[in-house]
Enzyme design. Structure first.
Site, PDB file in Angstrom:
ATOM      1  N   ARG A 103      51.201 -11.988  51.776  1.00  4.34           N
ATOM      2  CA  ARG A 103      50.341 -12.874  50.998  1.00  4.34           C
ATOM      3  C   ARG A 103      50.778 -14.326  51.217  1.00  4.34           C
ATOM      4  O   ARG A 103      51.893 -14.590  51.683  1.00  4.34           O
ATOM      5  CB  ARG A 103      50.467 -12.492  49.521  1.00  4.34           C
ATOM      6  CG  ARG A 103      49.516 -13.225  48.581  1.00  4.34           C
ATOM      7  CD  ARG A 103      49.437 -12.441  47.303  1.00  4.34           C
ATOM      8  NE  ARG A 103      48.881 -13.135  46.156  1.00  4.34           N
ATOM      9  CZ  ARG A 103      47.585 -13.289  45.921  1.00  4.34           C
ATOM     10  NH1 ARG A 103      46.690 -12.872  46.800  1.00  4.34           N
ATOM     11  NH2 ARG A 103      47.164 -13.877  44.815  1.00  4.34           N
ATOM     12  N   THR A 378      37.445 -10.587  48.746  1.00 11.81           N
ATOM     13  CA  THR A 378      38.645  -9.982  49.281  1.00 11.81           C
ATOM     14  C   THR A 378      38.057  -8.821  50.054  1.00 11.81           C
ATOM     15  O   THR A 378      36.868  -8.556  49.954  1.00 11.81           O
ATOM     16  CB  THR A 378      39.531  -9.528  48.097  1.00 11.81           C
ATOM     17  OG1 THR A 378      39.953 -10.685  47.389  1.00 11.81           O
ATOM     18  CG2 THR A 378      40.747  -8.729  48.517  1.00 11.81           C
ATOM     19  N   ASN A 398      40.734 -15.201  49.143  1.00 13.79           N
ATOM     20  CA  ASN A 398      40.497 -15.429  47.714  1.00 13.79           C
ATOM     21  C   ASN A 398      39.002 -15.596  47.469  1.00 13.79           C
ATOM     22  O   ASN A 398      38.297 -14.611  47.365  1.00 13.79           O
ATOM     23  CB  ASN A 398      41.291 -16.599  47.151  1.00 13.79           C
ATOM     24  CG  ASN A 398      41.279 -16.564  45.624  1.00 13.79           C
ATOM     25  OD1 ASN A 398      41.166 -15.500  45.035  1.00 13.79           O
ATOM     26  ND2 ASN A 398      41.389 -17.714  44.978  1.00 13.79           N
ATOM     27  N   GLU A 417      43.912 -19.535  48.018  1.00 11.41           N
ATOM     28  CA  GLU A 417      44.724 -18.621  47.193  1.00 11.41           C
ATOM     29  C   GLU A 417      45.542 -19.354  46.134  1.00 11.41           C
ATOM     30  O   GLU A 417      46.006 -18.740  45.174  1.00 11.41           O
ATOM     31  CB  GLU A 417      45.668 -17.830  48.099  1.00 11.41           C
ATOM     32  CG  GLU A 417      45.955 -16.442  47.621  1.00 11.41           C
ATOM     33  CD  GLU A 417      44.732 -15.545  47.715  1.00 11.41           C
ATOM     34  OE1 GLU A 417      44.301 -15.042  46.671  1.00 11.41           O
ATOM     35  OE2 GLU A 417      44.195 -15.377  48.823  1.00 11.41           O
ATOM     36  N   SER A 449      48.815 -11.578  42.369  1.00  5.55           N
ATOM     37  CA  SER A 449      47.588 -11.001  42.893  1.00  5.55           C
ATOM     38  C   SER A 449      47.165  -9.810  42.035  1.00  5.55           C
ATOM     39  O   SER A 449      47.961  -9.272  41.251  1.00  5.55           O
ATOM     40  CB  SER A 449      47.846 -10.519  44.320  1.00  5.55           C
ATOM     41  OG  SER A 449      46.746  -9.805  44.824  1.00  5.55           O
ATOM     42  N   GLY A 470      37.425  -7.733  44.507  1.00  4.54           N
ATOM     43  CA  GLY A 470      36.855  -7.897  43.158  1.00  4.54           C
ATOM     44  C   GLY A 470      37.669  -8.788  42.245  1.00  4.54           C
ATOM     45  O   GLY A 470      37.508  -8.714  41.027  1.00  4.54           O
TER      46      GLY A 470
HETATM   47  N1  GLY Z   1      42.730 -13.333  45.414  1.00  4.67           N
HETATM   48  C1  GLY Z   1      42.550 -12.162  44.668  1.00  4.67           C
HETATM   49  C2  GLY Z   1      43.831 -11.474  44.379  1.00  4.67           C
HETATM   50  O1  GLY Z   1      44.754 -11.555  45.154  1.00  4.67           O
HETATM   51  O2  GLY Z   1      43.968 -10.875  43.353  1.00  4.67           O
END
Ligand code: GLY
Length: 581
Positions: A103, A378, A398, A417, A449, A470
């Site tokens: 990430r 996502t 994101n 993000e 996240s 989502g």
């Molecule tokens: N950007 C959505 C998540 O990582 O939860």
């Protein structure tokens, strides 16, 4: 729940007899896709084809996951990416599991108050638009980590199909065009993004037209030649840093040079005899799925029935309590102490169950911890190979098309993000999440996240690979697919298609997809004190992709088995496909 003694008795009987309840849900869905040797389910059919080809040629599920990751960066630009970040959960054929965190990290120049004005107010759009919203991307390093440790094929071979699609272009179908829906204005703001993703004159592409991405093909070719150094130490990083500096961002070469993948222990729990393996912090996903499942284990959901007011009440209250923990207690494990053992403990779940009143809605404000003020795009893909290696990947920019910026010459869309951090404690982010200090911005830190790439196994064998996009709803979408299969007897396609519900503590509302609940059920819930609202936007309800092993549902598995692999792409996805061989 009020005195569930009779119901619990029936439920115990069902569990003891190992039978599927006669009131198994029969949702209207197409049949799952069936195959005997391997299955790849992604949000874009060309990427699924590429993954299956890798498997057919003898590559393993990890090889296929890498090839699919690069392919989606070309054919699913709304969320597929190499300019964002993601997670990979792997269950190897011998039952061992691991988790890769690739990430985004906050740039070294990031500060806790970087999205606030001098009066301490949030500046709208700063954490979502343009270069200041961009975290240091991880997929190129993440895919290479996975491939070099656990794959069997050379990078060049796995990336070649993506290069070809970027170079020669691909014809857009309705589902592809839909994924660009409503993004024209945003993409038009960045000349480099507009030059790729809009037609001359700024018009969006139409069905039947071709999307060619020459700059992305060149970037992918240099990664194929030089490996991740091309991205993190070479011309790609230089181009991104230059564009960032010119347009108000803070990304520096050092951010790229010191990017590292984390290999972590996944979060594990057991739900009614099924072993769940999912994402640990810096994701809240696995922890909160386990917390909710542990709470729900105390209710006979199967007996109470899919969509009944009692089942829904139990689900909402479990979600309400678990999202308090999600939003206040969790963050990057290198920066905060995450109470994972406590939150995934069955005794903690019982404490929560004891607080849940039968037939009366809880009050979110009453759960406010001391000192805590008040489409999301996502994509997920699921893969399993002939040997039984299973891979679940969720990765993201994101928001749809991320920050809406492409560094000139790279063809690479960059994420937004940074908005997943707590920009200001108590203020809602893009997903309406109200979060706390544990997720405050700090240099090099990863934002919390909800991504939940999850693998379920039973009796030591893989059973289900599941996940979804989502935003904040990723957790409840993934959870609902699991309980739809385990508690409600749905087949995998029905389980990912079934209308969904969501509660995230704040705002104190139950969101339901159209048709998820009957008017009678809504009345019963309203009488308990639940504020139920229909949320019509299909994009916000995610797009799950799942695989069930051994049969299309529990009934078939219990009766001796059906097809070995049963794949299902959410019917909400226009361009996705489950492909097997
Ligand atoms: N950007 C959505 C998540 O990582 O939860």
């Amino acid at each position: 729940m009020r005195s569930p003694s009779l119901k619990s008795l029936s439920f115990a009987l069902i569990v003891a007899l190992g039978t599927v309840p006669p009131w198994t849900a029969q949702a209207a869905s197409p049949e799952p896709v069936k195959a005997e040797h391997g299955m790849v389910v992604t949000a874009q059919h060309l990427a699924s084809d590429i993954g299956v080809e890798v498997l057919k040629k003898g590559g393993n599920a990890i090889d296929a996951a890498v090839a699919v990751g690069y392919a989606l960066a070309v054919v699913y630009p709304t969320a597929g990416n190499i300019g964002g970040g993601g997670f990979m959960t792997i269950r190897f054929k011998d039952g061992k599991t691991t988790f890769l965190d690739f990430r985004e990290r906050a740039p070294l120049a990031a500060t806790k108050s970087m999205y606030l004005d001098d009066k301490g107010n949030l500046v709208k759009g700063l954490s979502t638009n343009g270069y200041l919203a961009v975290g240091v991307p991880g997929p190129v390093m993440g895919f290479e980590h996975a491939r070099s440790r656990y794959g069997t094929r050379p990078l060049k071979e796995l990336i070649a199909p993506a290069i070809k699609l970027a170079e020669e272009g691909f014809v857009l179908e309705q589902g592809d065009v839909e994924s660009f829906d409503g993004r024209t204005e945003r993409l038009a703001k960045d000349p480099a993004a507009a030059a790729i993703f809009l037609k001359p004159g700024g018009k969006p592409f139409a069905v039947g037209e071709k999307l060619v991405q020459a700059d992305l093909a060149a970037s992918l070719s240099s990664i194929a030649e030089k490996g991740p150094d091309a991205f993190y130490k070479g011309a790609i990083a230089d181009a991104i840093v230059k564009a960032s500096a010119e347009k108000g961002g803070i990304l520096a070469k050092k951010d790229f040079e010191q990017y590292a993948v984390r290999e972590l222990e996944p979060v594990k729990c057991n739900y009614r005899g099924y072993d769940i393996v999912s994402s640990p912090p810096p994701s809240s996903g696995g922890v909160i799925i386990c917390e909710i499942l542990n709470i729900l284990e105390g209710y006979p959901l199967s007996y109470l029935g899919y969509g009944s007011a009692e089942t829904v009440h139990a689900m909402i209250e479990a979600m309400r309590h678990a999202y308090v923990d999600r939003n206040t207690a969790l963050g990057d494990p290198d920066f905060v102490e995450n109470p994972v053992s406590k939150l995934t403990d069955k005794a903690y779940a019982k404490e929560i169950r004891d607080k849940i009143e039968p037939f009366r809605a809880g009050v979110s404000q009453a759960l406010m911890p001391a000192g805590f003020a008040e489409s999301k795009e996502t994509t997920h893909y699921s893969i399993i190979d002939d040997d039984g290696n299973a891979v679940a990947v969720t990765y993201t920019l994101n928001g749809s098309f991320g920050a809406g910026v492409v560094a000139p010459g790279t063809g690479i869309l960059l994420n937004n993000e940074m908005d997943d951090f707590t920009a200001k404690p108590g203020a809602p982010n893009l997903y309406g999440l109200v979060q706390g200090e544990a997720n405050a911005i700090a240099p090099g830190k990863t934002p919390l996240s909800s991504m939940s790439p999850t693998i379920v196994s039973k009796d030591g064998k893989p059973f289900m690979v599941i996940g979804s996009p989502g935003g904040a709803r990723i957790i409840t979408i993934t959870l609902e697919a699991i309980i739809n299969v385990i508690d409600h007897g749905m087949n995998i396609q029905e389980a990912v298609d079934a209308p969904r519900l969501h509660h995230q503590w704040l705002p104190d509302k139950v969101f339901m997809e159209p048709y998820a609940l009957s008017p009678d059920t809504r009345k019963l819930l309203a009488a308990m004190g639940h504020d139920v609202q229909i949320d019509e936007s299909w994009k916000i309800w995610g797009q799950a992709t799942g695989i069930l092993v051994g049969g299309e549902n529990l009934e078939e598995i219990g009766a001796g088995g059906g097809a070995r692999f049963n794949g299902a792409v959410d019917s909400r996805i226009g361009a996705g496909a489950a492909r097997g061989y």
